[in-house]
Write a protein that holds these residues in place. Structure first.
Motif, PDB file in Angstrom:
ATOM      1  N   GLY A   8       0.789  -1.201   0.139  1.00 40.46           N
ATOM      2  CA  GLY A   8      -0.037  -0.072   0.117  1.00 40.46           C
ATOM      3  C   GLY A   8       0.826   1.315  -0.005  1.00 40.46           C
ATOM      4  N   SER A  64       1.385  -3.244   6.255  1.00 34.48           N
ATOM      5  CA  SER A  64       0.561  -2.950   5.167  1.00 34.48           C
ATOM      6  C   SER A  64      -0.154  -1.601   5.559  1.00 34.48           C
ATOM      7  N   VAL A  66      -3.501   0.390   3.965  1.00 35.08           N
ATOM      8  CA  VAL A  66      -4.427   0.275   2.936  1.00 35.08           C
ATOM      9  C   VAL A  66      -5.612   0.997   3.213  1.00 35.08           C
ATOM     10  N   ASP A  71     -10.208  -3.868   2.150  1.00 35.81           N
ATOM     11  CA  ASP A  71      -8.927  -3.765   1.380  1.00 35.81           C
ATOM     12  C   ASP A  71      -7.664  -4.564   2.119  1.00 35.81           C
TER      13      ASP A  71
END
Length: 290
Positions: A8, A64, A66, A71
């Motif tokens: 991301g 991550s 996102v 997602d």
């Protein structure tokens, strides 16, 4: 130094992944739009992958950042998800603001695979990400947090474990609840100053060092006075976060009357065309009312 994947590359993730490279880590990134991952790799010298699974393979840590619950599930689960590429003993660190429910769901799924999952939502905005001074609030197992904390340190000013899985997300909810009230109060104060014929900048200069002072006041008052909102944390994202807060309050019995009211004020801002304006655009709503 560690092998790290970062999933991301939005306004937060892009510079955060860059700080990992600067700290000496070997980084592979994934982004839904591959062109952005290619751009990041060219700028920072890391690698990019075309699926979360490919990015995660061989990595000790997978980070991550996102958009929302769906997602996050998408980058974690399934044949192309990060979990399918991670090895037992590795750690997934999620910096997305999501529900505690999905966090606990993914924590359990990771545990079944011998993977650790740390929820680690962030606060500090785009500037905090770019300058590597984010506040990171974490939940998860103590040993997993202790293992991940030195890596998170690449872009954190403050990082702390608040409890078991979901505790980081619950703490982020507290953060957003507090911000909602602060921004509305600041918007009303500046609007009142305008109506009273006062110099808003002079007013803030006097009161910001006292009990009324806040990060929002110091960092947003000038753009609020100047009616500039094409920056910062978008109203759409704030409504997503406040929705999580209100849903969780329904579950745990907390009373959030001001949060619910400010959420509706943000809905008014969306109707004014301000879905992507900064959250300080609450003052725009007051000006539109006359």
């Amino acid at each position: 130094m560690a092998k790290v994947a970062f999933l991301g590359l939005g306004v937060m993730g892009y510079p955060m992944a860059g700080h990992l490279v600067a700290a000496g880590h070997e980084v592979c990134v994934y982004n839904r739009t591959t062109a952005k991952a290619e751009k990041w790799a060219a700028e920072f010298g890391g690698r990019f992958a075309t699926t979360p699974r490919e990015a995660a393979q061989g990595c000790e840590f997978v980070m991550s950042c996102v958009g929302n619950d769906d997602d996050l599930r998408a980058v974690c689960l399934g044949d192309d998800g990060a979990f399918s590429g991670m090895s037992a003993g590795s750690v997934f660190v999620d910096h997305t603001t999501v529900s505690a429910k999905v966090t606990r769901e993914l924590y359990a799924a990771a545990k079944d695979l011998g993977i650790s999952f740390v929820d680690a939502p962030i606060s500090g905005g785009q500037a905090g990400a770019e300058n590597g001074i984010l506040s990171v609030m974490c939940g998860g197992d103590e040993d997993a947090y202790a293992h991940a904390e030195p890596v998170i340190d690449a872009y954190a000013r403050t990082c702390r474990r608040l409890g078991e899985s979901g505790s980081g997300q619950l703490t982020k909810m507290v953060n957003q609840i507090c911000i909602a009230g602060l921004v509305q109060g600041l918007a009303e104060g500046l609007h009142f100053a305008e109506k009273a014929g006062l110099d808003g900048r002079a007013v803030v200069d006097v009161i910001s060092g006292g009990a009324a002072g806040s990060w929002q006041m110091l960092n947003r008052y000038e753009t609020m006075i100047d009616d500039e909102f094409e920056h910062g944390f978008a109203v759409d994202w704030m409504r997503k976060d406040l929705g999580i807060c209100l849903d969780t309050a329904d579950e745990n019995g907390a009373s959030l009357p001001v949060t619910a009211l400010v959420d509706q004020f943000y809905k008014d801002v969306q109707k004014l065309g301000g879905a992507r304006w900064d959250t300080s655009s609450l003052i725009k709503r007051l000006r539109a009312m006359g």
